[in-house]
Each structure stands twice: as structure tokens, then as C-alpha cells.
Design a protein around this motif. Structure first.
Motif: not given
Length: 392
Positions: A256, A260, A268-270
Motif C-alpha cells: 500500500r 510501485r 496506478e497503484r501496486h
């Protein structure tokens, strides 16, 4: 010195301390800072007296609560979670084999905040369960000579509890010795790559005088059906369960907040990568399943404690072995996935995230998992009870 009065109070105290211990766990592991202050806090809050029976002023908590307390502490710091195992193990030996006078004395010392450390295993013997250390008669008392290794918790203990072979009859005995007794030398030479601050080094015993009051039978703990073995092992299962839960929590935090996304994921978010989401789901299922097996095992141990029979003790040993297998598998998986899902930054020394895998792997070799599978299978397939020796 605080006295905990119930299972609920014990769990609450463990949660509070674990939250604090977790903040400095990486530094303790990385720099090998021994947890003297943390062990003092465990004693002061009453957690190390929770297995003292109610009749003697303790909380007399259930085996499931002991396992859960162990897991909570191990999630914060695997070493701190393991250290009390030997303390509780020897308190159980007093409950099962101690005289009334021994119970009153040793329970009183623990309620006053004193701690037991373990001097059981040795190097150089045929197996880890053989003892070259000898207790010999010396007039009206005894003298003890030997060398122990894997002396978990001794560096932090007030009493060193030694398992030795009696020269009188060849049976195994336990001797409770003040740590400062003449002839005892404690050496901080533990160099394992995991569980680095358990203090599991050497204890030298050179002509140590032992009063008969401080001796009880170790062999007798396993010659008849008692909960000694499954009780010992459920705490080891709790250590692995805690490491699994700690690694999973750290995976979620790292995914969170730090990691990356991979460029091909198109997110956009891992944490939105479907492969990462699925992996976290897989680990969570394994960790929660192991947690349920640990709670179930606690109920079996409590039943064997209330009514120890061949059948109840065997059932408890198998239930605990199943929980230990599941928790170990979950810990190793969660610790490995932490690095995999965290990416390259998860390998940096400043995060010390590899401690979860090192701790789980090191602790797992305490009692071989391959033998647990064999005993579990033989129990369910052929109705064969496992041996009673405390490492199933």
C-alpha cells in the motif's frame, strides 16, 4: 507486580505490548539488541504468570490463550514470542510433577516476576534429545556437570532450568538453579541467522551444587499420558502463526505505502495489480486457516489437561502437529511473498523485511516437519498414536 486474572486480560495485555515491541523489532534484529527491557515489561505486566493455576494466585489461562499470546508477541518480534515458551514449559513441569511445596515456591517466584530459562539441548550427543549433562549424588544433595547449547531465554532469566541424566538411575531429571549459582557460566554465543535475539547460546555447568528440593523428574512427564508434549508444541505453533501474521501485515502495509506497480500492469497503484491482489488473497487464506487450526488445537490440549488419557493426549498431539504444520507453511509463504510482492525495495537492509523469513526458517527446524506429517498420517490412516516426547 501486576497479576492478570483472566484470559481476556492476558490477550489485551499481549496486544498492547506487541504494538510497542513491533516498533523496534527491525532494529533489534538488525543490530542484535537483546530484549532485556522488553522481557522486564512482560514480567511486570503479569503475562509470564498467566499459566500459574488459579488456586495458587494465577490466571490459569487456557492453552489456546497461551498460544494466542505467543502469536501476538511473535507477530511483533519472533524472538520475543519464542523466549517465554521455555518458561511456560517448565511451569507446566512443576504443575505436573512438582510437590506441593515446590508448587508454592516456584509459582510464588513467578508471580513475583521471576523468569525461567531453558538449558535442555546439547551439541555433540547422538540426538538433540540425548543428554551428556549429569546429576550426581553428593552426600545429601547433588552436583551437576555439563554443557548446554540452544539455552533459549537464559540470558534474561532468574532461574536456569537444566535437564540432565541422573547417575543414580539413568532417568532424565530437571534441576531449577538460580542463575547466579556458583559454577554456572552463561555465554552469549548464539549465531543463528534467524531468531537472533532469543539468547539461545551456551550454558556451562561446572560442579554446581543442587538441593534436592530443586529437582523433579523429567522422564515421568512423558511416561504416562500428560498434556506436557502438546502444551509445549502449541506454543511453537503460536510462534510460527505470529510470524505468519506479522509478515502478512507487513506485506499489506508495504504494498500500500511503498511498492510501485509493474509497468505492464496498467494500474496506478501496486495494490490494484490483479496478480498482487490474488497473491495477498492466497496468503490471507493460508494464514487464517492456520489460525483456526491453532485455536482448534488449543481446545484439544485443554481437553487433555482436564482428562489426560492415552486417547486425549494423542488427539491433542495430532491437533497441535496439524496446527504447527499449517502455521509453519503459512509463515514461510507469507515471509517469501512479502519480498516478492514488495519488489526490489523490499530487499533493502533498512527495512529488514527478510527477518520474517529468517525467523520462520530458523524456528521451523526446532522439530522437523517431515516427522509431523508421518505421525499425523499414521494416526488418521492406521490409528497409531504418536510417541510422547514433547516434540510432535
Amino acid at each position: 507486580m501486576r497479576r492478570i486474572a483472566s484470559d481476556e486480560e492476558a490477550l489485551s495485555a499481549a496486544r498492547d505490548l506487541a504494538a510497542d515491541f513491533a516498533k523496534t523489532a527491525a532494529a533489534r534484529d538488525r543490530d542484535r539488541i537483546l530484549p532485556h527491557a522488553e522481557l522486564d515489561r512482560l514480567s511486570a505486566c503479569g503475562l509470564l504468570a498467566i499459566t500459574v493455576p488459579k488456586a495458587y494466585g494465577g490466571a490459569g489461562v487456557s492453552a489456546g490463550t497461551v498460544a494466542r499470546v505467543t502469536a501476538l508477541l511473535s507477530a511483533a518480534d519472533g524472538s520475543i514470542g519464542q523466549i517465554p515458551q521455555n518458561h511456560f514449559f517448565m511451569l507446566e513441569a512443576v504443575r505436573l510433577q512438582g510437590t506441593e511445596e515446590q508448587k508454592r515456591f516456584f509459582y510464588g517466584r513467578v508471580l513475583a516476576g521471576e523468569r525461567f530459562g531453558n538449558a535442555l539441548s546439547e551439541t555433540g550427543t547422538r540426538t538433540a534429545h540425548d543428554h551428556a549433562t549429569r546429576l550426581e549424588r553428593n552426600g545429601d544433595a547433588y552436583v551437576l556437570n555439563g554443557r548446554k547449547f540452544y539455552s533459549t531465554g537464559v540470558l534474561f532469566a532468574d532461574w536456569i532450568v537444566v535437564v540432565a541424566t541422573s547417575e543414580e538411575d539413568g532417568r532424565s531429571v530437571v534441576a531449577f538453579l538460580p542463575k547466579d549459582a556458583p559454577g554456572i557460566t552463561v555465554i552469549d554465543d548464539w549465531s543463528g541467522f534467524g531468531q537472533r535475539v532469543t539468547g539461545s547460546g551456551s550454558t556451562l555447568l561446572e560442579a554446581v551444587d543442587v538441593h534436592p528440593f530443586a529437582v523433579l523428574s523429567f522422564s515421568a512427564l512423558f511416561e504416562t499420558p500428560t498434556p506436557m508434549g502438546p502444551f509445549a508444541q502449541i506454543m511453537h505453533a503460536g510462534v510460527q502463526q505470529g510470524i505468519a501474521e506479522g509478515a502478512l501485515a507487513e506485506t499489506i502495509r508495504f504494498v500500500r505505502e511503498v511498492a510501485r506497480p509493474w509497468r505492464d500492469a496498467g494500474v496506478e497503484r501496486h495494490g490494484d495489480d490483479p496478480h498482487v491482489v490474488a497473491s495477498v488473497g492466497e496468503v490471507t487464506i493460508r494464514v487464517e486457516g492456520a489460525k483456526a487450526l491453532l485455536a482448534r488445537a488449543g481446545r484439544f490440549v485443554d481437553e487433555a489437561t482436564a482428562e489426560p488419557t492415552e486417547a486425549s493426549v494423542a488427539a491433542a498431539s495430532i491437533a497441535v502437529a496439524e496446527a504447527k504444520i499449517a502455521s509453519t507453511d503459512a509463515a514461510l509463504l507469507a515471509a517469501s511473498k512479502l519480498i516478492e510482492l514488495g519488489g526490489a525495495s523490499a530487499t533493502l537492509a533498512r527495512h529488514d523485511l527478510d527477518r520474517f523469513w529468517r525467523n520462520a526458517r530458523t524456528h521451523a527446524v526446532h522439530d522437523p516437519q517431515l516427522w509431523k506429517y508421518r505421525f499425523v498420517g499414521n494416526y488418521w490412516l492406521n490409528g497409531v498414536h504418536p510417541p510422547r516426547h514433547g516434540a510432535i
